[in-house]
Design a protein around this motif. Structure first.
Motif, mmCIF file in Angstrom:
data_model
loop_
_atom_site.group_PDB
_atom_site.id
_atom_site.type_symbol
_atom_site.label_atom_id
_atom_site.label_comp_id
_atom_site.label_asym_id
_atom_site.label_seq_id
_atom_site.Cartn_x
_atom_site.Cartn_y
_atom_site.Cartn_z
ATOM 1 N N LYS A 120 -7.142 4.291 -1.396
ATOM 2 C CA LYS A 120 -7.017 4.408 0.064
ATOM 3 C C LYS A 120 -8.322 4.909 0.661
ATOM 4 O O LYS A 120 -9.003 5.762 0.087
ATOM 5 C CB LYS A 120 -5.880 5.365 0.434
ATOM 6 N N ASN A 143 1.999 1.976 -3.505
ATOM 7 C CA ASN A 143 0.919 2.555 -4.312
ATOM 8 C C ASN A 143 0.728 4.031 -4.006
ATOM 9 O O ASN A 143 0.486 4.836 -4.910
ATOM 10 C CB ASN A 143 -0.388 1.793 -4.053
ATOM 11 N N LEU A 144 0.851 4.394 -2.731
ATOM 12 C CA LEU A 144 0.700 5.800 -2.356
ATOM 13 C C LEU A 144 1.814 6.641 -2.965
ATOM 14 O O LEU A 144 1.581 7.780 -3.398
ATOM 15 C CB LEU A 144 0.692 5.940 -0.834
ATOM 16 N N ASP A 161 0.820 -1.206 0.000
ATOM 17 C CA ASP A 161 0.000 0.000 0.000
ATOM 18 C C ASP A 161 0.856 1.260 0.000
ATOM 19 O O ASP A 161 0.534 2.252 -0.649
ATOM 20 C CB ASP A 161 -0.916 -0.025 1.228
ATOM 21 N N THR A 215 -4.787 11.538 3.879
ATOM 22 C CA THR A 215 -3.374 11.656 4.215
ATOM 23 C C THR A 215 -2.868 13.055 3.882
ATOM 24 O O THR A 215 -3.313 13.656 2.888
ATOM 25 C CB THR A 215 -2.531 10.604 3.467
ATOM 26 N N THR A 263 -8.522 6.215 3.860
ATOM 27 C CA THR A 263 -8.273 7.303 4.805
ATOM 28 C C THR A 263 -7.580 8.469 4.114
ATOM 29 O O THR A 263 -6.923 8.310 3.090
ATOM 30 C CB THR A 263 -7.398 6.813 5.975
ATOM 31 N N LYS A 276 -7.526 12.237 -0.134
ATOM 32 C CA LYS A 276 -7.802 10.801 -0.120
ATOM 33 C C LYS A 276 -7.534 10.304 -1.533
ATOM 34 O O LYS A 276 -8.324 10.544 -2.449
ATOM 35 C CB LYS A 276 -9.247 10.505 0.287
#
Length: 275
Positions: A265, A222-223, A219, A269, A267, A261
């Protein structure tokens, strides 16, 4: 054993045998033959040396075959000294990942010949890769004009977030030097967006039985890719994630950009631009 330890141990053993033989002769008048044990020690020493040489040569060859295209030669030398497996089977650890992409590359490539486009890409990718290697990074892959790199594997790096952000800033600086070269060759000016993120990732030699690559998944990876894409929307050159900012805030000055967001995801950030 290593060459130095084996040599010292061999010398000590041979010297001890001579000393023991001399002491027994002087004290008890008994003569012992030390030829066979000394020859045995020398044979073991020779076999150890030959085996060590062949094993290290094979290990070095295998290490270069796996990591030679990902990390600089000095990292491979350090890996050989540490004698670890370096997560080839896969492991989960905290790393930092970097995505760098040329802006409007599709439009740019349409106006160039295939030969010029290849030369431009080579002229761009080589110094960018040199920066990543200089900052102790590992090249994951090239996807067309995109560079994917990460820090903290295969060699552990407690300062992986710092080195990743430092590399992103240096890449932008290096691009200014490249623009002067591109103007001389009548190539178009290029701009890149860079996304950096830190977090838990899976790293290892992954793929099929036909082809594998030492890469990162997760993850947090990916971010990092999403952050690179968001540089277009916010008209900035570099974006980093919240975890990267927290780890490196004493070392770099950051400008808060937004709380978003991103796709994939659930949530929100915070995202930042390193100044």
């Amino acid at each position: 054993l290593g060459a130095m330890i084996a040599s010292i141990l061999t010398f000590v053993c041979v010297f001890f045998l001579f000393f023991l033989d001399h002491w027994i002769w002087g004290k008890y008048g008994i003569a012992l033959s030390v030829v066979f044990p000394i020859v045995s020690i020398l044979v073991v020493y020779t076999v150890n040396g030959i085996y060590g040489y062949l094993f290290e040569k094979r290990r070095r060859r295998e290490m270069k075959a796996v990591f030679g295209q990902y990390v600089p030669p000095e990292c491979i030398d350090s890996m050989l000294k540490k004698r670890g497996d370096f997560g080839l089977d896969g492991e989960t650890k905290d790393l930092s990942v970097l995505f760098a992409d040329i802006r409007g590359f599709t439009t740019l490539s349409e106006g160039m010949s295939a030969t010029d486009l290849k030369s431009l890409l080579n002229a761009y990718l080589s110094p960018m890769t040199a920066v990543i290697f200089e900052k102790k990074g590992t090249i994951d892959k090239y996807v067309g004009d995109m560079i994917v790199a990460f820090w903290g594997a295969p060699l552990s790096d407690p300062q992986h977030a710092e080195h990743a952000v430092s590399a992103a800033l240096e890449m932008q600086r290096k691009l200014e030097e490249l623009d002067e070269l591109f103007k001389k060759k009548n190539w178009p000016e290029i701009h890149i967006g860079v996304g950096v993120n830190t977090g838990s990732m899976n790293v290892g030699d992954m793929g099929s039985k036909f082809r594998k690559a030492y890469t990162v998944l997760g993850d947090a990876v990916n971010l990092g890719s999403r952050l690179e894409a968001l540089t277009k929307s916010y008209h900035v050159k570099i974006l980093v994630g919240e975890s990267t900012c927290k780890e490196t805030e004493p070392l770099f000055l950051y400008r808060p950009i937004d709380r978003v967001k991103v796709k994939g995801k659930l949530t929100n950030t915070n995202i930042y631009e390193p100044i």
